[in-house]
Write a protein that holds these residues in place. Structure first.
Motif, PDB file in Angstrom:
ATOM      1  N   ARG A 133       0.833  -1.205   0.000  1.00 47.06           N
ATOM      2  CA  ARG A 133       0.000   0.000   0.000  1.00 47.06           C
ATOM      3  C   ARG A 133       0.861   1.246   0.000  1.00 47.06           C
ATOM      4  N   THR A 134       1.944   1.225   0.779  1.00 50.72           N
ATOM      5  CA  THR A 134       2.803   2.407   0.815  1.00 50.72           C
ATOM      6  C   THR A 134       3.444   2.636  -0.544  1.00 50.72           C
ATOM      7  N   ALA A 138      -0.132   4.482  -2.586  1.00 50.11           N
ATOM      8  CA  ALA A 138       0.188   5.895  -2.386  1.00 50.11           C
ATOM      9  C   ALA A 138       0.568   6.574  -3.687  1.00 50.11           C
ATOM     10  N   ASP A 143      -7.332   0.418  -5.591  1.00 49.66           N
ATOM     11  CA  ASP A 143      -7.400  -0.758  -4.724  1.00 49.66           C
ATOM     12  C   ASP A 143      -7.728  -2.031  -5.500  1.00 49.66           C
ATOM     13  N   GLU A 313      -4.443  -1.645   5.757  1.00 56.69           N
ATOM     14  CA  GLU A 313      -3.683  -0.563   6.388  1.00 56.69           C
ATOM     15  C   GLU A 313      -3.653  -0.730   7.907  1.00 56.69           C
TER      16      GLU A 313
ATOM     17  N   LYS B  49      -1.351   9.992   5.817  1.00 61.57           N
ATOM     18  CA  LYS B  49      -1.926   8.805   5.169  1.00 61.57           C
ATOM     19  C   LYS B  49      -3.365   9.053   4.731  1.00 61.57           C
ATOM     20  N   LEU B  54      -4.770   6.507   1.986  1.00 65.03           N
ATOM     21  CA  LEU B  54      -4.390   5.201   2.530  1.00 65.03           C
ATOM     22  C   LEU B  54      -5.232   4.851   3.748  1.00 65.03           C
TER      23      LEU B  54
END
Lengths: 572, 264
Positions: A133-134, A138, A143, A313, B49, B54
């Motif tokens: 995810r990072t 980002a 998704d 997350e 985030k 995120l």
């Protein structure tokens, strides 16, 4: 058709990474994917990067993508071969003189267990990698794309495991039942893999939805273990039918019964039955369930895949407060270790094992599998509720524990924070063997001792003094074997000093095979000793063996070990 | 048309029973350097985030570039350059491979991404290490890779979470000037750091977060209560941490009590 028009898997940009060969077919479906919101260029990049990362590891199936180095290829072949040999042994189940529904239910139960075990122990780190995810989410990857890429990657590894573990059985079935039935078996095998994967993903989805922090991690472990037991129990349900006989006896009834509906491993016998021309209510029901349920679960998962990514997350969030060391720890550490260095290392091992999520994910399901084994061995007695010999049950439990021992020991090498072990490079650390002894003891006390003690208590309640003596003997023997296996498996590599390999899935398979072989050898010894000598001699021999191993090796560890204090931050 | 490039209104976020952000409100105008500071656990990384999509807020609204952020359309992220707090990189890749990947994710061609990354790496003395795996890098070198990765696509706004971690003094000077020059070109920089003298020197505006709420917001001169104070003192006051001298003394007392092990 326009959709299937062939396009080049290599993008126009010459510096860009091409799609791995295994995924080149995806290019043809690009318009379809894009219509469903999947960013194809990003998908290509993620798959190519993951493949490149896998190829950099010295083990793991991913090295197939980059087969320039002979060493990697040969290692891969060996592990693939091991799994194929194991698959061939499993395939012998299909030769048992029984009905198709019986043989395929047994075969598919083991396949489901194997693939589910592989997902939980080896691929869970791919499924639950919040780092993606990072790096990707980002930077604008949606998704759905990220989730789909991850799914494709896992499907590839899972497909290879299924091929190695299930392929030989399908070939055997083609000789035994004919090629048409084998085709049915092959299709059923694929759907069983999809079901395993979807089961795991739904469990992760639910747990990620409802839990946070350390509770989330604990729930992941607990539910995984329960699912393993559930799969085995599901495979046993048809045996409860009145007409059924023992698992190694005649046949599961091929008459329709509602018990087949929850017995999901039996669903995958439906297609082979149909392909064998057995068009009955039962075969239609089973075949229908084996196709409809995995497909429906896949479609539902795709609907929720975006939510899954957001929930991931949560794994990036800080942990809850660590648990205090309780009375069990204090009692066991006093019993098993001497004060000073060894107890310090025992405590270190205990704490690290308690906080290492990867360790739990890899080892706990194997432990559950090991604990299921006694149920397999004495399945008949359980079904008939004639618990003739509680002491035999505890002996089989010992076998189960030994099956789980190899992965539990091998994974002691790894940690999610191997750099932390660098502290031993700059403190005056002399007696290296005590570190191994303390850590191995902590592992045994934390993972194996409690289930064994509980089983001994239960069997003692049923079987009386004989069972108690047998229980104590088995505990001592398994402890001795733990020390024996600890030396070759962790004695050469500094504990907790290597980073986990996310793609070490095939090694997971081969460790499973080794542990099962070791378990079988131990089973033969224990059954031989227990079956032929009986009475007091059986536990006495076990106790003597265990004590001898324990004492000899306890001393041997202290004086004969010197680690290279090397920290491996790259996957093995 | 709105003046702000970022708008947070009544943002709340909890993890389990822990409330991390409580009614967070601020806006950021384009062309500013905004320092976002607070003690560990104050909610700084959570804020960043959320701005990147995120994490979702439990309550409140979050707009970037005048639009509410939507998980269905992540294209706004192409206008953002992000340095994460932890060095989440794929260690087994070389810098060339990693930066090429990130450039492509932002829509550059692989060739352009590599070329630009190499040029930037040369300026911060990473040329020799460019084709080495990142796993062999020092902490500062990894941080530089993350900084370069955030700039490859010429973003409009930078979200930098602890960007100066592990950098040597000379490199910090370079980065400071880079940020000022980017600001002069109209870019917006939102960053968090624990190096408060840099924050004081560099920021057009400072937001101080404590226990999930903004306790001060404005240019340093405006939020400083006394003329001769510095950001460190102000930070201590705002976050209610006044006993540092006493703590230090206790620390030393514990370290030096008992026998020395020099001769052991």
């Amino acid at each position: 058709m326009k959709m299937l028009k062939k396009t080049e898997p290599v993008p126009n940009d010459p510096a860009a990474l091409p799609l791995p060969k295994a995924f080149s077919w995806l290019v043809r479906l690009r318009p379809t994917f894009e219509k469903r919101g999947i960013q194809f260029d990003q998908l290509r990049l993620i798959l190519a990067t993951k493949s490149l990362l896998a190829s950099r590891e010295s083990s793991g199936l991913g090295s197939m993508f980059n087969n320039n180095k002979r060493g990697k290829r040969s290692r891969l072949r060996i592990t693939f071969l091991w799994n194929t040999v194991f698959g061939a042994v499993l395939g012998l189940l299909l030769l048992i003189p029984a009905s198709i529904v019986t043989t395929f239910t047994m075969f598919m139960t083991v396949q489901l267990l194997t693939s589910f075990l592989a997902i939980l122990t080896s691929y869970s780190s791919l499924i639950l990698d919040p780092r993606d995810r990072t790096v990707f989410a980002a930077r604008g990857v949606n998704d759905r794309t990220l989730s789909f890429a991850r799914l494709l990657n896992i499907c590839f590894y899972l497909g290879m495991t299924l091929l190695a573990m299930g392929g030989p059985g399908i070939v055997i079935s083609s000789f035994h039942y004919g090629p048409i039935v084998a085709i049915g078996g092959f299709i059923a095998l694929l759907f069983s893999g999809i079901l395993s994967l979807m089961l795991a993903l739904f469990v992760y989805l639910l747990i990620l939805r409802f839990f946070d922090g350390e509770r989330l991690r604990n729930m992941l472990n607990l539910v995984q273990i329960l699912l393993m037991i559930g799969i085995y129990a599901g495979g046993q349900l048809p045996n409860l039918l009145p007409q059924s006989m023992s698992i190694f006896g005649a046949s599961i009834s091929d008459q329709f019964s509602w018990l087949f509906i929850p017995a999901f491993p039996a669903w995958f016998a439906g297609l082979p039955m149909l392909f064998a021309g057995q068009v009955t209510a039962l075969s239609l029901l089973l075949a229908g369930l084996s196709v409809v349920i995995p497909v429906a679960m896949t479609l539902i998962f795709f609907h929720f895949s975006g939510v899954f990514e957001v929930y991931l997350e949560k794994l990036n969030q800080g942990n809850a407060r660590p648990r205090k060391l309780g009375w069990w720890f204090r009692g066991i550490s006093a019993l098993m270790t001497r004060p000073g260095e060894e107890r310090t290392y025992f405590t270190l091992g205990w704490r690290v094992l308690g906080s290492e999520r990867d360790y739990k994910l890899r080892v706990y399901p194997q432990l559950a599998y090991g604990l299921i084994l006694p149920l397999i061995f004495i399945g008949n007695e359980l079904r008939e509720m004639s618990f003739k010999s509680a002491s035999h049950f505890i002996a089989y439990a010992g076998i189960g524990i030994i099956v789980a021992l190899a992965p539990a020991l091998v994974n002691l090498r790894f940690s999610s924070q191997p750099q932390a072990m660098a502290i031993f490079q700059y403190v005056p650390f002399k007696t290296h063997g005590l570190l191994l002894r303390g850590v191995v003891k902590a592992m045994f006390a934390r993972l194996f001792l409690l289930p064994l003690v509980l089983m001994t208590a239960i069997t003692t309640a049923i079987g009386g003094l004989d069972a108690l003596v047998a229980g104590i003997a088995v505990i001592i023997l398994t402890y001795g074997i733990t020390l024996i296996m600890g030396w070759p498996l962790v004695g050469s590599q500094f504990p907790f000093a290597s980073v986990y390999s996310a793609n070490a899935n095939f090694r997971g398979g081969s460790i499973g095979v080794i542990s099962i072989i070791l378990g079988m050898i131990a089973a033969v010894i224990i059954i031989f000793v227990g079956g032929f000598l009986g009475g007091w001699i059986f536990p006495l021999v076990l106790t003597l063996l265990g004590l001898t191993f324990g004492l000899l090796l306890g001393h041997f560890y202290r004086t004969n070990l010197r680690y290279e204090l090397r920290i491996n931050t790259e996957p093995e | 048309m709105t003046d702000s490039i970022v708008t947070l209104s009544h943002i709340q976020k909890s993890f389990g029973s822990k409330k991390v952000l409580k009614d967070l409100n601020f806006t950021i105008a384009p062309g500013n350097i905004v320092g976002y500071i607070g003690p560990n656990g104050a909610g700084k990384s959570t804020t960043v985030k959320m701005m990147l999509g995120l994490l979702e807020p439990d309550d409140g609204t979050l707009e970037l570039f005048g639009q509410p952020i939507s998980p269905k359309d992540p294209s706004y992220k192409r206008r953002i350059g992000y340095v994460p707090e932890s060095a989440d990189v794929f260690d087994a890749l070389t810098a060339r491979e990693y930066l090429s990947l990130i450039g492509q994710l932002y829509g550059l061609s692989a060739a352009d991404a590599e070329q630009k990354a190499l040029a930037l790496a040369e300026l911060v003395n990473l040329r020799d290490a460019f084709d080495r795996r990142i796993s062999s890098y020092s902490k500062g070198m990894r941080q530089l890779i993350l900084i370069i990765a955030s700039l490859l696509h010429n973003p409009d706004i930078l979200f930098w979470d602890q960007p100066l971690n592990g950098l040597d003094a000379n490199t910090v000077l370079v980065i400071e000037e880079v940020l000022q020059d980017l600001r002069d070109q109209g870019k917006t920089i939102f960053y968090s750091s624990h190096i408060l003298d840099v924050v004081q020197k560099l920021s057009d505006r400072i937001i101080v977060l404590n226990a999930g709420t903004v306790v001060a917001d404005g240019p340093f001169k405006a939020i400083a209560k006394e003329a001769d104070t510095n950001l460190q003192q102000l930070f201590n006051d705002l976050t209610g941490f006044a006993e540092h001298g006493q703590k230090a003394q206790s620390f030393v007392d514990i370290v030096t009590e008992g026998e020395s092990h020099e001769d052991a």
